[in-house]
Design a protein around this motif. Structure first.
Motif, PDB file in Angstrom:
ATOM      1  N   SER A   1       0.817  -1.315   0.073  1.00  0.00           N
ATOM      2  CA  SER A   1       0.055  -0.047  -0.152  1.00  0.00           C
ATOM      3  C   SER A   1       0.747   1.428   0.046  1.00  0.00           C
ATOM      4  CB  SER A   1      -0.813  -0.045   1.172  1.00  0.00           C
ATOM      5  OG  SER A   1      -0.296   0.252   2.302  1.00  0.00           O
ATOM      6  N   ARG A   2       1.799   1.024   0.672  1.00  0.00           N
ATOM      7  CA  ARG A   2       3.020   2.473   0.553  1.00  0.00           C
ATOM      8  C   ARG A   2       3.619   2.374  -0.733  1.00  0.00           C
ATOM      9  NH1 ARG A   2       7.181   0.851   3.186  1.00  0.00           N
ATOM     10  NH2 ARG A   2       7.971   2.971   3.137  1.00  0.00           N
ATOM     11  N   LEU A   3       3.919   1.374  -1.270  1.00  0.00           N
ATOM     12  CA  LEU A   3       4.411   1.360  -2.829  1.00  0.00           C
ATOM     13  C   LEU A   3       3.485   1.848  -3.661  1.00  0.00           C
ATOM     14  CD1 LEU A   3       6.895   0.624  -4.559  1.00  0.00           C
ATOM     15  CD2 LEU A   3       5.542  -1.852  -4.837  1.00  0.00           C
ATOM     16  N   PHE A   4       2.460   1.611  -3.488  1.00  0.00           N
ATOM     17  CA  PHE A   4       1.267   2.069  -4.478  1.00  0.00           C
ATOM     18  C   PHE A   4       0.641   3.198  -4.230  1.00  0.00           C
ATOM     19  CE2 PHE A   4       0.928  -2.787  -5.228  1.00  0.00           C
ATOM     20  CZ  PHE A   4       1.737  -2.860  -6.374  1.00  0.00           C
TER      21      PHE A   4
ATOM     22  N   PRO B   1      -3.337   5.641   0.664  1.00  0.00           N
ATOM     23  CA  PRO B   1      -3.585   5.822   2.018  1.00  0.00           C
ATOM     24  C   PRO B   1      -4.733   5.017   2.844  1.00  0.00           C
ATOM     25  CG  PRO B   1      -4.214   7.733   0.760  1.00  0.00           C
ATOM     26  CD  PRO B   1      -3.684   6.712  -0.221  1.00  0.00           C
ATOM     27  N   ASP B   2      -5.713   4.836   1.976  1.00  0.00           N
ATOM     28  CA  ASP B   2      -6.649   4.101   2.988  1.00  0.00           C
ATOM     29  C   ASP B   2      -6.379   2.778   3.119  1.00  0.00           C
ATOM     30  OD1 ASP B   2      -8.373   6.766   2.690  1.00  0.00           O
ATOM     31  OD2 ASP B   2      -9.414   5.935   0.850  1.00  0.00           O
ATOM     32  N   LEU B   3      -5.789   2.288   2.342  1.00  0.00           N
ATOM     33  CA  LEU B   3      -5.445   0.811   2.432  1.00  0.00           C
ATOM     34  C   LEU B   3      -4.343   0.679   3.481  1.00  0.00           C
ATOM     35  CD1 LEU B   3      -5.681  -2.249   1.940  1.00  0.00           C
ATOM     36  CD2 LEU B   3      -3.975  -1.762   0.002  1.00  0.00           C
ATOM     37  N   THR B   4      -3.508   1.686   3.505  1.00  0.00           N
ATOM     38  CA  THR B   4      -2.267   1.797   4.430  1.00  0.00           C
ATOM     39  C   THR B   4      -3.302   1.780   5.884  1.00  0.00           C
ATOM     40  OG1 THR B   4      -0.758   2.719   2.952  1.00  0.00           O
ATOM     41  CG2 THR B   4      -0.233   3.013   5.154  1.00  0.00           C
ATOM     42  N   GLN B   5      -4.035   2.993   5.822  1.00  0.00           N
ATOM     43  CA  GLN B   5      -4.686   2.931   7.465  1.00  0.00           C
ATOM     44  C   GLN B   5      -5.298   1.593   7.762  1.00  0.00           C
ATOM     45  OE1 GLN B   5      -4.430   5.264   9.552  1.00  0.00           O
ATOM     46  NE2 GLN B   5      -5.668   4.332  11.052  1.00  0.00           N
ATOM     47  N   ARG B   6      -5.973   0.926   7.032  1.00  0.00           N
ATOM     48  CA  ARG B   6      -6.628  -0.172   7.245  1.00  0.00           C
ATOM     49  C   ARG B   6      -5.441  -1.478   7.906  1.00  0.00           C
ATOM     50  NH1 ARG B   6      -9.206  -2.526   9.173  1.00  0.00           N
ATOM     51  NH2 ARG B   6      -9.844  -4.192   7.800  1.00  0.00           N
ATOM     52  N   CYS B   7      -4.413  -1.389   6.976  1.00  0.00           N
ATOM     53  CA  CYS B   7      -3.433  -2.242   7.680  1.00  0.00           C
ATOM     54  C   CYS B   7      -2.757  -1.836   8.961  1.00  0.00           C
ATOM     55  CB  CYS B   7      -2.435  -2.259   6.695  1.00  0.00           C
ATOM     56  SG  CYS B   7      -2.327  -2.833   4.929  1.00  0.00           S
ATOM     57  N   TRP B   8      -2.904  -0.513   9.288  1.00  0.00           N
ATOM     58  CA  TRP B   8      -2.158  -0.293  10.556  1.00  0.00           C
ATOM     59  C   TRP B   8      -3.278  -0.434  11.639  1.00  0.00           C
ATOM     60  CZ3 TRP B   8       2.326  -0.032  11.734  1.00  0.00           C
ATOM     61  CH2 TRP B   8       3.388   0.606  10.884  1.00  0.00           C
ATOM     62  N   GLU B   9      -4.529  -0.509  11.233  1.00  0.00           N
ATOM     63  CA  GLU B   9      -5.543  -0.895  12.336  1.00  0.00           C
ATOM     64  C   GLU B   9      -5.234  -2.344  12.815  1.00  0.00           C
ATOM     65  OE1 GLU B   9      -9.677  -0.171  10.598  1.00  0.00           O
ATOM     66  OE2 GLU B   9      -9.024   2.015  10.571  1.00  0.00           O
TER      67      GLU B   9
END
Length: 506
Positions: free
Chosen positions: A216-219, A222-230
């Motif tokens: 998600s960081r590579l692509f 940001p929404d997917l990144t936030q879900r990953c962090w959750e």
């Protein structure tokens, strides 16, 4: 060039005016060359003579495939109708994919530049070594809503053609979705990229959260990144223990190790870092010795907050790992025990972690001499939430007759399937307070679905119970709905009984 843009071997009598409008609006040159491919019309606009059989074949095509989308779908991956070929995949794993320049040109600005713009290539074969063949086929087969006539033309011109390649069908799976997202980003097909991200969000869980975080960081999603962090924050132990954690790059490792809100003991963070180092040694062709582990970790090792461990955890784990130098091991022991503490390179503060929230569903509690009794019966309730949360445990009432110890089996189910359970004990102090009992790991709960929690207690027969229960409770940003459960055999329901609290992270 205009002729090449709309060239196809299919008879397309119903679409000539659309194509003309498209050409005129884009100020392209009139078609030249072989005009037999353009629905029987000459360059000057006169109609060619058809035999009866030719006319029947043309009209039959129109009846069977009446829309542009259906005709494009028939051409998809069709060798006989193609005017360009892609050689997709790395050497030794390539696949030859037939395609059509005009479809791709209106479907992606990158393909448009490839075939008709300043970057136009004259080759009939184009090599794409960095995309998986399966992902490339998904890219070609993806499109959005089907339109006809001038409306289709306007969508081509205003950019919606990015959704209009061959068909409106898309099939994603866990094995190809990341490669498909890469292809969608590379060829600027945002609707397909959005579909890939939505798929990843719905399939996100602890075992793949770290890998998806790096992607998600590579692509730049940001929404997917936030879900990953959750997921990583809440289910940190599962996420860092997963095989996927060992597959991430060094930079992503450093970002995770820096995270303040990881819900995990530091001794487990250290062990996860060693597992990653072992995997990285293999990737670099090194033997997984302690020295090589230290080398591949580099400064990332200092992001593990070793001084925040207990002395016992340090002595049983990091001190015996041989990854630390003798001086570091000695200094950390002195930091734990000496009044004059040495300076350490490691971060000293404990992680903040996450604070659990509690949803209390009763407005009051009470006790009577003839209830609440247990005797192996089940107390159960159903609930649903309006946003994704992680259930960590339950709050239970204890004895109404002084201090007492209870054994309890707690369980979380959805549609009869057990998602989590735990057999544990808790002490009550005789008050009407609730006492938390925990699942082994927080469990992800999706919105708008009913789940069942239950508790079977064994201990002091008389305990407090809840009264004036609520069917809906607002707890922070989350709204809970409650309803009675058929599993409840001890009287617990919406209005009263046990299980006064749900303990969760959000």
């Amino acid at each position: 060039m205009a002729a090449e843009l709309i060239s196809t071997s299919l008879p397309r009598s119903g679409e000539v005016e659309v194509k003309k409008s498209f050409i005129q609006l884009n100020e392209l040159e009139p078609p030249t060359g072989n005009h037999d491919q353009y629905d029987g019309r000459e360059a000057g606009g006169t109609q060619q003579d058809f035999s009866n059989s030719e006319r029947e074949e043309r009209d039959g095509w129109k009846e069977v495939q009446p829309t542009l989308r259906e005709r494009n779908a028939l051409m998809f991956n069709n060798e006989q109708m193609s005017d360009v070929h892609f050689i997709v995949g790395p050497p030794g794993e390539t696949q030859r994919v037939p395609a059509h320049k005009y479809v791709l040109a209106v479907g992606s600005s990158v393909f448009g530049a490839m075939f008709y713009g300043d970057l136009a290539e004259g080759e009939s074969e184009i090599h794409i070594p960095d995309v998986q063949p399966a992902a490339f086929l998904i890219l070609l087969n993806y499109a959005g809503p089907s339109l006809e006539g001038p409306e289709a033309c306007r969508h081509f011109l205003n950019g919606a053609g990015l959704r209009y390649m061959y068909s409106d069908e898309i099939e994603l799976d866990a094995d190809t979705v990341l490669a498909t997202l890469y292809a969608a980003k590379k060829y600027i097909v945002p609707a397909l990229a959005k579909a890939c991200v939505s798929f990843l969000e719905t399939s996100l869980e602890a075992k793949n959260a770290c890998v998806l975080l790096s992607q998600s960081r590579l692509f730049e999603e940001p929404d997917l990144t936030q879900r990953c962090w959750e997921v990583i924050d809440t289910q940190a132990e599962l996420a860092l223990r997963s095989d996927g954690f060992c597959d991430i790059d060094l930079h992503t490792l450093e970002i995770i190790l820096q995270r303040e809100s990881l819900n995990i003991r530091e001794a487990q963070v250290f062990q996860a870092a060693l597992r990653w180092a072992t995997a990285e040694c293999r990737r670099q062709g090194l033997v997984g010795t302690a020295r090589n582990q230290r080398t591949v970790l580099g400064k990332a090792l200092y992001l593990v907050r070793i001084p925040s461990m207990t002395l016992q955890e340090f002595a049983d784990g990091a001190a015996q790992s041989d990854v630390l130098t003798l001086k570091e091991t000695r200094d950390i022991f002195l930091w734990f025990t000496a009044s004059s503490k040495p300076r350490l390179e490691f971060c000293l503060a404990k992680r903040v972690g996450l604070s659990p929230q509690r949803c209390h569903r009763f407005q009051s509690s009470a006790y009577r001499s003839n209830q609440w009794r247990y005797r192996g019966r089940c107390d159960s309730i159903q609930f649903a939430v309006d946003r994704r949360i992680f259930i960590a445990g339950l709050g239970l009432y204890g004895s109404s007759g002084g201090k007492a110890e209870y054994s309890v089996k707690i369980e979380l189910k959805r549609q009869g399937t057990v998602l989590a359970q735990n057999l544990t004990k808790f002490l009550s102090d005789g008050s009407s307070c609730t006492f938390p009992v925990w699942f082994e790991h927080p469990v992800q709960v999706e919105q708008d679905n009913f789940y069942t929690v239950s508790a079977i207690l064994d201990g002091n027969e008389l305990s407090y119970f809840g009264q004036e229960g609520m069917t809906e409770v607002q707890c922070g940003k989350v709204t809970f709905q409650f309803q009675c459960s058929a599993d409840s055999t001890n009287g617990t329901g919406v209005q009263g009984g046990q299980i006064p609290e749900l303990v969760f992270y959000c």
